[in-house]
Structure formats: structure tokens, C-alpha cells
Design a protein around this motif. Structure first.
Motif, mmCIF file in Angstrom:
data_model
loop_
_atom_site.group_PDB
_atom_site.id
_atom_site.type_symbol
_atom_site.label_atom_id
_atom_site.label_comp_id
_atom_site.label_asym_id
_atom_site.label_seq_id
_atom_site.Cartn_x
_atom_site.Cartn_y
_atom_site.Cartn_z
ATOM 1 N N LEU B 43 0.845 -1.200 0.000
ATOM 2 C CA LEU B 43 0.000 0.000 0.000
ATOM 3 C C LEU B 43 0.886 1.259 0.000
ATOM 4 N N PHE B 44 1.923 1.241 0.831
ATOM 5 C CA PHE B 44 2.868 2.361 0.848
ATOM 6 C C PHE B 44 3.476 2.576 -0.540
ATOM 7 N N ASN B 45 3.912 1.458 -1.124
ATOM 8 C CA ASN B 45 4.530 1.543 -2.444
ATOM 9 C C ASN B 45 3.571 2.146 -3.464
ATOM 10 N N ALA B 46 2.300 1.750 -3.372
ATOM 11 C CA ALA B 46 1.334 2.274 -4.333
ATOM 12 C C ALA B 46 1.143 3.773 -4.142
ATOM 13 N N VAL B 47 1.079 4.195 -2.878
ATOM 14 C CA VAL B 47 0.847 5.615 -2.617
ATOM 15 C C VAL B 47 2.072 6.446 -3.014
ATOM 16 N N SER B 48 3.279 5.908 -2.727
ATOM 17 C CA SER B 48 4.464 6.703 -3.053
ATOM 18 C C SER B 48 4.841 6.576 -4.529
ATOM 19 N N GLY B 49 4.314 5.555 -5.211
ATOM 20 C CA GLY B 49 4.535 5.472 -6.651
ATOM 21 C C GLY B 49 5.460 4.356 -7.085
ATOM 22 N N LEU B 50 5.902 3.537 -6.144
ATOM 23 C CA LEU B 50 6.806 2.446 -6.521
ATOM 24 C C LEU B 50 6.059 1.247 -7.099
ATOM 25 N N GLY B 56 -8.565 1.708 -8.830
ATOM 26 C CA GLY B 56 -8.768 2.569 -7.668
ATOM 27 C C GLY B 56 -8.214 3.970 -7.891
ATOM 28 N N ARG B 57 -8.327 4.797 -6.848
ATOM 29 C CA ARG B 57 -7.850 6.175 -6.982
ATOM 30 C C ARG B 57 -6.998 6.554 -5.769
ATOM 31 N N ILE B 58 -6.018 7.428 -6.010
ATOM 32 C CA ILE B 58 -5.233 7.977 -4.905
ATOM 33 C C ILE B 58 -5.339 9.499 -5.018
ATOM 34 N N ILE B 59 -6.005 10.108 -4.049
ATOM 35 C CA ILE B 59 -6.179 11.554 -4.084
ATOM 36 C C ILE B 59 -5.284 12.173 -3.010
ATOM 37 N N PHE B 60 -4.442 13.085 -3.437
ATOM 38 C CA PHE B 60 -3.597 13.765 -2.465
ATOM 39 C C PHE B 60 -3.769 15.262 -2.648
ATOM 40 N N ASP B 61 -4.166 15.957 -1.562
ATOM 41 C CA ASP B 61 -4.427 17.390 -1.655
ATOM 42 C C ASP B 61 -5.417 17.694 -2.766
ATOM 43 N N SER B 62 -6.467 16.904 -2.859
ATOM 44 C CA SER B 62 -7.521 16.989 -3.875
ATOM 45 C C SER B 62 -7.012 16.853 -5.320
ATOM 46 N N VAL B 63 -5.852 16.236 -5.495
ATOM 47 C CA VAL B 63 -5.383 15.968 -6.859
ATOM 48 C C VAL B 63 -5.243 14.455 -7.014
ATOM 49 N N ASP B 64 -5.689 13.936 -8.153
ATOM 50 C CA ASP B 64 -5.524 12.508 -8.395
ATOM 51 C C ASP B 64 -4.074 12.252 -8.830
ATOM 52 N N VAL B 65 -3.333 11.514 -8.005
ATOM 53 C CA VAL B 65 -1.914 11.324 -8.303
ATOM 54 C C VAL B 65 -1.620 9.923 -8.837
#
Lengths: 317, 240, 390, 290
Positions: B43-50, B56-65
Motif C-alpha cells: 500500500l505504501f509503495n502504491a501511494v508513493s509510486g513504486l 482505484g484512486r489515490i487523491i492527495f491534496d484533492s489531486v488525483d496522483v
């Protein structure tokens, strides 16, 4: 302090003593020029290897493109040689643009994919007869001009030009290595993921190093074209433009800046003066053996080895 | 600040993370727990981009990253540490932070670096070569310091306490407690030790076999029978 | 001891001065040989080098007055090394250079020689741009036109009207192929052109194209030994209905007949002499004998060219030495005056250094031998036509 | 036109058969050791020159050179293996440079021993044309095409059935896991080197029997073999065969439909195209991206 002094001495010898004492000996001067050409490519190759972490077997592509661009510009458009040489570097840089997709590839794939490009460029140079003159090549490529009352087309002139070009490149390399980019690149070498998660755009940085390396090799290729005054695809894209620099860089130590240069001059001169008389036909065999021996026994090259032994002596004394 | 929606990550036929949704606010410290192989690090890897999510979606600061490359996510403010410390080779401790700051935060600020070094107890080691001359506690601290240097809004800590002996652990705990306030970051922390989690976090999320099985206040969650079963079933008591 | 030594040296020097001032004395002259002995041209370079050594041997035995010594430097088939070789030779005080193979190496090497004022004679490069430079120091005894004349001459003699040309994209072969095409087209021939990359080995697709699409009467091949073997092998398998297989250099040789006996029957190629060699002139007989003695084999065309170019050079050096113009550009001057029958026919140089009389001869593999079939005045055999190896 | 294309396809397939044999050795070693042996083409060439020596000195058919070629090439390959095995740091890149150096040594040694002359078989039996309907080929091409198919089938059987074969496959896919299973990875690496050199020996003799050899040819073979392994994707025997046939057919079709001068270009473009569009090859699963 001490290294500074020795660098000044080295410069004095390179710019003063050598042209003054050996300048009249055409044979020795042409060996030195050829060695510096190899040294220049070795430097550019090592920059890509050290900072970019990439081994390339296709640097002949940049060498050839740079040579052709500069030769054609001076022959057909009458561009002044200095500008044409720089544009030769730019041409090689543009050629490296089409290699960008290869950057995503790892180790051996990158090394050999870039070799494929060298083959492709060579075939293009052979087939695009209207522009490149095909396999007959280009002859009577303009020589270096006379400037400040000094004839640069002679041996000493050519020597001074290539010496300066190579030293300027070495200086650029040093600046890049010391910059933030250089530090990040050094870090990337062994811990790519860790550098990426702290915000380093590794692909961009590698691409930049590829550009720099291509540009440098292109300028060296352009110099060689004006020095030899002749070009043909087999020559411009010859595999030897990769083999010798690799042996030189590994021999001198590809993680250092001066290593490839010192390696090139040493390897080339020993090859031509000693190996060639030892085995007149096929002395490259010894070069191959040298490469194998270096990889096995001292993969970081001779310069770091020497430096270490000097340091040890100092400590002992 | 971080919102993960219905996120799945697959490796070949294996679904490591299965439709997980969770969120972390700017002023929150959230614990992420679960037995080994539950999909926490993935999960960490997915959020950080590894790792590349399959849906699914990852929204950070209201931006889809979701499609943003690693380095851009780092610049946006997603910082993380690795379970096995990954110091930058050939560089000193200070240079490690310098690179992180220069590329992650965009500008160099020596004062901030000093502050971080001080905070992570690394100040005396600033000029040592990170990969060769640090002890494990220091390497773990360097992981946190590097992440801090990128000026993150969200800090993801992957088992920063694992493998440390008791005194080192205590010092580290004190540091972590301060971290959230001092640097104004939201924290998502993977940790096995239930006591640590209860001590640090306002909220805890539990993963098992890639699925989210609980999300709530620690004392509540750790009483949940399903959570207990997942832990004991996988033979994982909190005291390792 | 020391004084004695000094005295001797002084006396010798004095004597030398005396003699040097007077009538030119018998002397040993150094001649440089810059030639590829490794790299892609190693084989042809070695062949030419053998001829050069034969020329030295013969000259030293027959001249009686002057002797020649050669210094050989391998240029590794690389232009930069060729330049370095010429410069090294110059620093060793050679009076002229014989050698060179491949226009790409000859161009820069002869350029360097010209800058240093050294005469350079070769037979290894047929590119027109070499003589277009108009150097006063550059000479060569063969050229593309000579090969072209021979090929077209043979085709005329065979009275065919269509041909397909298979040629390597290398410079010499591509130039020759295009020149031949031009001439044949103006003569009203139907010509098919097929270029191939030097790296390819399977020629069946090309031959099949010729067989099914071009349907020519003869196939012309402009390539090198490995290409000929590949082409002929493919042709032997596919059996196109042609009347003759005609190549150029390196084909009608004793070596090819010996190495590939089943591929060579009735194939044509340029050849200076028949095989077994029939040397009618005394010069030729001496050459063949010496060659046999030194290398224990029959001379081939590379050796003959190397021999002729070197002998002409040595004779010019001797004449220049006799006229005492050796160091005043006399060698080039004397070379330009050359007018002599040689193993490659009559040689005369124009003001650009090209041999104006050069016309090659065509030979045919006939039962393990090679007969000269064109031009008629040099022929010792009749062409067997139509005939192919299959 | 149809006849032309049929012949091109046929020629390409036959050529592909021998390409496959060479590529397979390269792929096998890369699979177990993660090392691209840049001297592989030179090993093939060495076998070809041994065939030449046997044929020219004993006057027998070159196939009788196979035992001697096996012996010498295997010995050379084992030597290469031990040299590569000596590398301590950064093996992926250093092994490239090391085998590159070995390739230079071998090319020059071959030239020193056998000179730069071109060589090819003189055996008339091998050069007899074989005609199947509208399709033409040389007997040696057909013979060695069958031989290489048989070798590949044998290898496939060996990899899937024998203990060593399975060990090789295990090491290729999961080195650490294989270690846990009690497989000695170094032993399997050595075995893969030897198997590769057996394939190289046959390929070399085949090359001598239908083609023309010269000392500088080894490099070309290595590059072609590498292109095929990229087309195939690592670790799949059928993949290598298909990749080799694809390359052979592409080359032959380029000659027929365009010009022979563009043949090498077509191969290189195919290589880059597959590399970019299907980075894992036509059949592979292993990643090669950074």
C-alpha cells in the motif's frame, strides 16, 4: 594543495613542453592527437557510466553523427569550423533524443540497444547517398584555419585544439559532478528507488547525462573529421571508436575524471609503440586481455589504485 | 489530505491490496497494522509510486496522483521511509539531506537541515558517509530525516522501530511523538507493536490478506474480535 | 679507442660528402610500405605486400648499382593509423611510399604524404576522387575505368543484351556497378541493379528475384571473395537461366579455384595472367620464379599489382639518384616520365597520376585453370559460352 | 511475385533455424546467470573454424568435426564461466565488459591462427540443391535445420524433465528460492554454460557448412543472437525459435520486397520496435526495465 600544483605542472607540460620538444616529430604528434581523441570519447563514455550508471557500446553513433554534421556543414554550407564543430555536438545530442526510450531499459539491454542505434545510423549514412556521399564518403573536408597568425591545421595546432577541447570537457564533467545534479546522480548509482522517493527525477537526470555525453562525443567526432579530412560510414561509425575508449576508461578508472584521459594516452601509446611491435598483426588481442585483467583484478581502474598506494606511502613516510 | 479509494494492487495472479479505502488528515497520526503479508508495504509503495495499482484512486491534496511519477509525488509532499534503510550511497549524512531537500523541497535551506539533524540526533554524524559508517538506529533516523528534508505534508513510516533495542526504541518513540507537532505533518505509520500504536495514534487501520478489516480508535479496534483473530490466527502477538 | 672511433666517423663522413657531391654513388634507399595487415583489409593487404617484397628482391638483384630496403607499417585498415604510418615513415627518412589499400585509407595517407612531399604509389584504390585531387606526388596504376572497360568489353564480345548487376554497397564495388550500369544502359542493355549489404550471407532471395523478375542473360557480380561464394552458391541452388556469371577482382584466381572447385567452373573475373601462369616476358618469368621462391605458391593479382607499382617506383628512385634529383622532387618527376610495358600492360601516368593505359583483362575458370578470354590480343583461351557452374 | 515471397519465407525460416541455435545458448546463460555473454558469437565462430581445419586437413565431411568442436568450445566456455565467476562487484555490468574483452581476444586469436582468409565448406554433398516444389535450398541448410529443431526439442525435454533442467529453470526464475530448494546455483550456471557451448558447437559447424566465415563475423552473430532473445523475451525456448524465425523471415522479405542493402536495418528496427512496444518480448514475462 598538492594536487593543484601537480595539475599546473601537467598543464605546463601539455601546453608547453610537449609542443616545443616533440612538435617537429609528426609521428609522435599524430599519436598524441589520436590518443587524445580516444581520451575524449573515453571521458564522455565514463561520464555516462559514472554519473548515469549506464554502459554503452554505441558511442560510435555519436562520434559518427558529430563528424558527419560538422563535415557536411563546412563542405556544403560553408559554416566556420568552430561553429560547425559545436553543431556537430548538437547533432549528436539530437541523435541521442531518439535514444530516450532506451533509457528505461536496464544494464545489458541499454548497452546493446544503443549499439543497434549505431548500426542504424551507419546504414543511414551509407544509403542516404545524396547527402552523405554514401559509401564513397566525403573527402577534402576543410582543415582547421589559421588564426592569430598560427596555422591550426598542422600537427601542433591540431594537438592544441584537441587538448583544449578535452580539458574543457574534463572541467565541465567536474562541475557537473560537484553540482546538486552530480550528487544526486552519484546517489542514484546504488539506490535508485531511494533517490526517486525523495523527489529526484532519475529518468530526466539520466537523459541529461546522455545528452552531455553525446554532445561531447559528437564534438570529438567533428574534430577528427577536420583533422583526417576524410569520412566514410565504415570509418565514422567504426566499432573501434567504442572498443578503445572502453579499454582506456576501464584501465584508467571510469569513476574518476582524469582516469579515462590518462588511460587513453597510456593505452594508446603502449598499444602503438609496444604491442604493435610485439604482435604486428592482431595486437588488439592484448587490449582485450588488458580489459579482462582490469575487470577481474582492479575494476575501479589504475588511477584509484595508484592514488591509494601513494596515500599508503604517505602514511608510512 | 490523503484519500485512497477502492485501491487494488496485483502481482501476477496475487492480489496484494484488495479494494482498500482509507484517509489521512493533515493533523492526524494513523497506524497501519496487520500480519505479515497483509499488504501494508505494498500500500505504501502504491501511494508513493513504486508499485502500480491495477484499479482505484489515490487523491492527495484533492489531486488525483494515480498516474503521477514518483518524483512528482515526492515534490507534492508525500514522504516515506523504507523498512530496510536505504541511505544514499557514497554520500555523507548531510549530503543525503541536501539531495532530499534540493530535489524534494525545491530549495536548499541549511538552517532547516541543521534543525532536522538536531531533531533526529544525527548532528554529530553529519559528515560521516551514510551507507558505511552509521549504526542501525542512526540509519533509521536518517530515513526519517531524509523524508523530513523533502518538506512533506504526509509522512509514511514503514516499521521504523523494528529491530531496535529497547533504549534506542525509547528515544525513537520520543522523537516520533514530537514529529507530528513540530513539522506539522500527517503521519501514516506501519507498526507491529500494539502498545506503540496505541501510544502514538489517534486512529488505526487494520489490513488482512490485502483487505481492510477495521478502521477506528485504537482501543476500539484492538478489541474487535476479527482483528484479534487475524493477529492470533497468523500467530502474531504484538510483543516481538 | 674513443679517438680512433671519432676519426673513423670523421673520415667516413668526409668520404660520404665527397661521393655525395660527385657522381651519385651506389646507395641503399629506404622506401616506406604503408599497408593493411590487420583489420578488414588484412587479406588483400598481405597479398599486395608479398608483391612488394618480390619487387625489392628482384630490384636488388638486377639493378646492380642501387639497393632498396623497405620499412613496413601496418595501417590496420584504419585511416588515422594510415596517416600515422606515413608520418612515422617520413620520420625514418624514407624517399617514397608504396602501398595502401582501400580508397578510404589511401585518401588520407596520400594526403599526408603529399604534405610531407613524399611520392605515393598504389594499386589498392580505384576511386576517382583520389586522382581528382591532382596531387603531384600521387600515382596509381589501376582505376575503375579499367575494370569497367574489361567488364563491358567482355559482355560486348559475348554478344548479350541484358544483365543483372549484384553489388556490395561498399564504395569501390558500388561505384563500379553504377558506372557499368550507365555504360550498358546507353548501349541499350536491359540492366537490373541489386545492392546488398556487406554483412549479408544468404543471397538466395536476391538471386531468386533475378531469376523470376529480371531474367537476364548474364549476372554481373561486384563484390569480394565472400560475396562471390555466397552469390554463386545461391545461384547453384536456384539455377537461374543465365548464360554466364561474371565478376571482377579476387574471383578469377588460383586460390578461388583451389578453395571452391565446385563453385568456380566457367565463372569470369578480372585476371592479369592465366593460371597456371604463362609468363612470356623475361620480366614476368623472373617475377614468377622469385614469387615461387619466396612464398612457395603461384603469384596472384594482388602480388602482381604490388610488384609492378613498387618496381616502377624503385626504378624512378634509381633514375632520380643517378640524376642527383632525389631530394629535389626527382622521384615524382621520374615516375611521371614512366612509359613501360609491365605485367599489367603499358603504364603511363597523366598529370594527375592516373595510369591512362590501364585496361584489365578478363579470365575464365576453365577446368581448374584460368584462361584469359578478353581482350583478344592478350587471350590464350576461348570463352566457353554459354556456361555456368551448374 | 507469390513464388518470390514463398521462397523468401522458406529461406528465412531455414536461416532462422540456425539463428535460433545460437540465440538459445545466449538466452540460457542469461537466464541462469543474468550475464549476456558477448563472446558467444566468437565461440560459434571458433567451432566453425575447427570444422574448417578438420575438413581441410583430413578431407572429411565437416560434421565429423563436431566432437572436436564440442571439446574445444566447451573448454573455452568453461574458462569464460570461471572468469565471469571471479567478478565480485557489479556483476551485471562488469560481466558485459569482461565478455566484451574476451570477444576481442577470441576474434584476434582466430585471425592469428587461421588468417583473415574467408573459409567455407568444399563438401559437394552439402551444397547439392534440394528442390521441394517451388522451393529451393542447399542440402546443408535443410540438414542443419532439422538438426537444430532436434536439438531444441531435446533441450526443451531436458529442461522440463531432468533434475538439472528443472534446477536451471528454477535458478532462472527465482534464484533465492532455488537456493532454499537445495539447488546449487553455481553448478547450474556452469551447466548452462556447457549446454550453451554444445549448441554453439553445432551452430558453428552448421555455419561453416552453408555459409562463409571470416574472423570478424563473431560480433555479428552475437548481436543477432541478442536481438532474437529480445524478440523472444527471456526464458522461453519456443519464444527463441519464433523470434529467430521472425528475424530470418524479416531479413529475407526485406531483400525480396525492398533491397538487400536494407536487410540489417530491418533487423535492427524490428529489435527496437519490439523493445519499445513489447518490452517483455513476444513471450517473456521477466522485466527488463529499470
Amino acid at each position: 594543495m598538492k594536487t593543484n600544483a601537480s595539475i599546473w605542472v601537467l598543464l605546463l607540460v601539455a601546453y608547453g613542453a610537449i609542443p616545443l620538444t616533440l612538435g617537429s616529430n609528426h609521428y609522435v604528434m599524430s599519436l598524441l592527437v589520436a590518443a587524445l581523441v580516444i581520451g575524449g570519447i573515453a571521458l564522455a563514455w565514463a561520464l555516462l557510466g559514472n554519473l548515469g550508471g549506464m554502459v554503452s557500446f554505441g558511442h560510435s553513433a555519436f562520434f559518427g553523427v558529430g563528424a558527419y554534421v560538422s563535415a557536411l556543414l563546412t563542405l556544403k554550407a560553408g559554416t566556420p569550423i568552430v561553429i560547425a564543430m559545436l553543431l556537430g555536438g548538437v547533432g549528436a545530442l539530437l541523435a541521442s533524443l531518439v535514444m530516450l526510450p532506451v533509457l528505461r531499459l536496464r544494464g545489458p539491454y541499454f548497452a546493446l540497444a544503443i549499439l543497434a542505434y549505431a548500426h542504424i545510423f551507419k546504414i543511414i549514412a551509407t544509403e542516404w547517398t545524396a547527402v552523405t556521399g554514401g559509401s564513397a564518403g566525403l573527402s577534402s573536408i576543410p582543415r582547421f584555419p589559421t588564426a592569430f597568425g598560427f596555422d591550426f591545421s598542422g600537427k601542433v595546432g591540431s594537438y592544441l585544439i584537441i587538448l583544449s577541447v578535452v580539458l574543457i570537457f574534463a572541467l565541465c564533467y567536474r562541475l557537473i559532478r560537484a553540482s546538486d545534479y552530480g550528487i544526486a546522480l552519484r546517489a542514484m548509482h546504488d539506490s535508485e528507488d531511494a533517490t526517486r522517493v525523495i523527489g529526484v527525477n532519475s529518468v530526466l537526470l539520466k537523459a541529461l547525462m546522455l545528452f552531455v555525453s553525446a554532445f561531447m562525443t559528437g564534438v570529438i567526432g567533428a574534430f577528427n573529421a577536420h583533422y583526417i579530412n576524410f569520412l566514410e560510414p565504415d570509418y565514422a561509425f567504426n566499432g573501434l571508436w567504442v572498443t578503445l575508449p572502453i579499454v582506456a576508461a576501464i584501465f584508467g578508472g571510469y569513476r574518476t575524471i582524469l582516469g579515462p584521459l590518462i588511460g587513453a594516452v597510456t593505452v594508446y601509446l603502449i598499444d602503438q609503440l609496444v604491442f604493435k611491435s610485439l604482435i604486428p598483426y592482431g595486437h588488439q588481442l592484448i587490449l582485450g586481455a588488458l580489459l579482462v585483467a582490469m575487470i577481474l583484478f582492479s575494476p575501479s581502474g589504475l588511477v584509484p589504485l595508484l592514488r591509494a598506494s601513494v596515500r599508503r606511502n604517505h602514511a608510512a613516510g | 489530505m490523503l484519500r485512497v479509494e477502492e485501491l487494488s494492487v496485483c502481482f501476477g495472479g496475487l492480489t496484494a491490496v484488495n479494494k482498500v479505502s482509507l484517509s489521512v488528515g493533515t493533523d492526524e497520526v494513523v497506524g497501519l497494522v496487520g500480519p505479515n503479508g497483509a499488504g501494508k508495504t505494498t500500500l505504501f509503495n502504491a501511494v508513493s509510486g513504486l508499485a502500480r495499482p491495477s484499479s482505484g484512486r489515490i487523491i492527495f491534496d484533492s489531486v488525483d496522483v494515480l498516474r503521477a511519477p514518483l518524483h512528482r509525488r515526492a515534490k507534492m509532499g508525500i514522504g516515506r521511509t523504507f523498512q530496510i534503510p536505504q541511505p544514499l550511497h557514497e554520500l555523507t549524512v548531510r549530503e543525503n539531506l541536501l539531495v532530499a531537500q534540493r530535489f524534494g523541497a525545491g530549495q536548499v535551506d541549511q538552517q532547516k537541515i541543521d534543525e532536522i539533524l538536531e531533531f533526529t540526533n544525527l548532528a554529530p554524524k553529519g559528515d560521516r558517509e551514510a551507507a558505511k559508517e552509521l549504526a542501525l538506529t542512526e540509519l533509521k533516523a536518517l530515513e526519517v530525516a531524509k523524508a523530513l528534508a523533502t518538506n512533506p505534508k504526509l509522512l509514511m513510516l514503514d516499521e521504523v522501530l523494528a529491530g531496535l533495542e529497547t533504549s534506542g526504541k525509547r528515544r525513537f518513540m520520543a522523537m516520533l511523538k514530537e514529529l507530528h507537532q513540530k513539522f506539522a505533518v500527517g503521519i501514516l505509520i506501519i507498526e507491529h507493536d500494539i502498545e506503540t500504536i496505541s501510544n502514538l495514534c489517534q486512529r488505526v487501520v487494520v489490513l488482512n490478506f490485502g483487505k481492510l478489516i477495521a478502521d477506528g480508535a485504537p482501543d476500539q479496534v484492538f478489541r474487535d474480535p476479527e482483528v484479534i483473530k487475524s493477529y492470533t490466527g497468523a500467530d502474531h502477538a504484538g510483543s516481538r | 679507442m674513443n679517438r680512433l672511433y671519432k676519426k673513423t666517423v670523421g673520415l667516413t663522413l668526409l668520404a660520404g660528402l665527397f661521393l655525395g657531391c660527385g657522381v651519385a654513388a651506389a646507395k641503399e634507399f629506404l622506401v616506406g610500405v604503408e599497408i593493411p595487415l590487420t583489420g578488414s583489409l588484412a587479406r588483400v593487404g598481405a597479398g599486395m605486400n608479398e608483391g612488394i617484397s618480390v619487387a625489392v628482391d628482384i630490384f636488388n638483384k638486377t639493378n646492380g648499382k642501387h639497393t632498396i630496403k623497405t620499412i613496413v607499417i601496418d595501417d590496420e585498415s584504419a585511416p588515422a593509423k594510415a596517416i600515422a604510418a606515413v608520418e612515422k615513415l617520413a620520420s625514418q627518412e624514407v624517399v617514397a611510399i608504396s602501398g595502401g589499400y582501400g580508397s578510404n585509407n589511401i585518401a588520407p595517407a596520400s594526403d599526408a604524404a603529399n604534405k610531407l612531399g613524399l611520392p605515393y604509389i598504389t594499386s589498392g584504390g580505384v576511386d576517382d576522387s583520389l586522382v581528382a585531387r591532382g596531387y603531384k606526388t600521387f600515382f596509381r596504376i589501376n582505376n575503375t575505368v579499367g575494370y569497367q572497360k574489361a567488364m563491358v568489353g567482355l559482355i560486348d564480345a559475348l554478344k548479350v543484351k541484358s544483365a543483372s548487376i549484384v553489388y556490395s554497397t561498399k564504395e569501390a564495388t558500388a561505384n563500379l556497378a553504377k558506372d557499368v550500369e550507365k555504360e550498358l544502359t546507353t548501349k541499350g542493355f536491359k540492366v537490373g541493379m541489386h545492392a546488398f549489404d556487406p554483412a549479408i550471407t544468404d543471397f538466395k532471395p536476391i538471386i531468386n528475384k533475378i531469376k523470376l523478375q529480371d531474367k537476364p542473360e548474364v549476372i554481373l557480380m561486384c563484390g569480394y571473395e565472400n560475396d562471390y561464394v555466397g552469390i554463386l552458391r545461391a545461384a547453384k541452388v536456384l539455377k537461374p537461366k543465365v548464360k554466364a556469371m561474371i565478376g571482377v577482382w579476387s574471383l578469377a584466381t588460383a586460390k578461388m579455384a583451389a578453395d571452391f572447385p565446385d563453385l568456380m567452373p566457367w565463372v569470369y573475373g578480372t585476371a592479369l595472367l592465366p593460371f597456371p601462369a604463362e609468363f612470356k616476358t623475361a620480366d614476368g618469368k623472373l617475377f614468377a620464379e622469385t614469387y615461387q621462391k619466396l612464398y612457395n605458391k603461384e603469384p596472384d593479382y594482388l602480388g602482381q599489382f604490388g610488384y609492378v607499382q613498387s618496381l616502377l617506383l624503385f626504378e624512378a628512385i634509381a633514375r632520380a639518384a643517378d640524376n642527383d634529383t632525389l631530394h629535389k622532387g626527382g622521384v615524382a618527376e621520374e615516375l611521371r616520365k614512366t612509359d613501360r610495358e609491365t605485367l599489367v600492360g603499358r603504364v603511363q601516368f597523366n598529370d594527375k597520376g592516373d595510369n591512362i593505359n590501364f585496361v584489365h583483362r578478363m579470365g575464365q575458370h576453365q577446368n581448374g585453370k584460368i584462361g584469359i578470354v578478353w581482350p583478344s590480343e592478350a587471350a590464350n583461351a576461348k570463352p566457353n559460352f554459354p556456361a555456368v557452374p551448374w | 511475385m507469390l513464388e518470390l515471397i514463398l521462397q523468401a519465407l522458406f529461406s528465412g525460416v531455414l536461416q532462422g533455424g540456425s539463428y535460433a541455435l545460437i540465440a538459445l545458448g545466449l538466452a540460457l546463460v542469461f537466464g541462469t546467470m543474468k550475464v549476456i555473454n558477448l563472446a558467444h558469437g566468437e565461440l560459434v565462430l571458433l567451432a566453425a573454424y575447427i570444422a574448417y581445419t578438420v575438413e581441410s586437413s583430413l578431407g572429411v565431411n565437416p560434421v565429423f568435426a563436431i566432437p572436436l568442436a564440442l571439446l574445444i568450445v566447451c573448454a573455452a566456455a568453461v574458462l569464460v564461466y570461471f572468469l565471469v565467476d571471479l567478478i565480485r562487484q557489479d556483476r551485471e555490468l562488469n560481466s558485459l565488459l569482461l565478455t566484451y574483452g574476451i570477444a576481442i581476444i577470441l576474434t584476434n586469436a582466430i585471425q592469428l591462427i587461421w588468417s583473415a582468409d574467408i573459409r567455407s565448406t568444399g563438401s559437394a554433398w552439402f551444397q547439392e540443391p534440394v528442390v521441394i516444389g517451388p522451393l529451393y535450398s542447399m542440402r546443408s541448410e535443410l540438414v542443419f535445420f532439422v538438426v537444430s529443431l532436434a536439438l531444441m526439442t531435446g533441450l526443451w525435454w531436458w529442461l522440463s524433465r531432468s533434475w538439472y533442467g528443472r534446477a536451471v529453470r528454477a535458478v532462472s526464475s527465482q534464484r533465492d528460492a532455488a537456493k532454499l530448494m537445495g539447488v546449487n546455483p553455481r553448478k547450474t550456471e556452469l551447466v548452462s554454460f556447457i549446454v550453451a557451448s554444445i549448441l554453439a558447437s553445432f551452430a558453428g559447424v552448421a555455419l561453416f557448412s552453408y555459409g562463409v566465415i571470416q574472423p570478424s563475423y563473431g560480433h555479428v552473430l552475437t548481436v543477432k543472437a541478442f536481438i532474437i532473445t529480445v524478440l523472444a523475451g527471456m526464458g522461453s525456448i519456443p519464444g527463441v525459435l519464433v523470434g529467430a524465425l521472425l528475424l530470418g523471415v524479416t531479413e529475407a522479405l526485406t531483400v525480396t520486397l525492398a533491397s538487400s542493402a536494407l536487410q540489417e536495418l530491418a533487423g535492427m528496427c524490428l529489435f527496437l520496435l519490439v523493445l519499445f512496444v513489447m518490452p517483455n518480448g513476444l513471450f517473456g514475462a521477466a522485466g527488463r526495465r529499470g
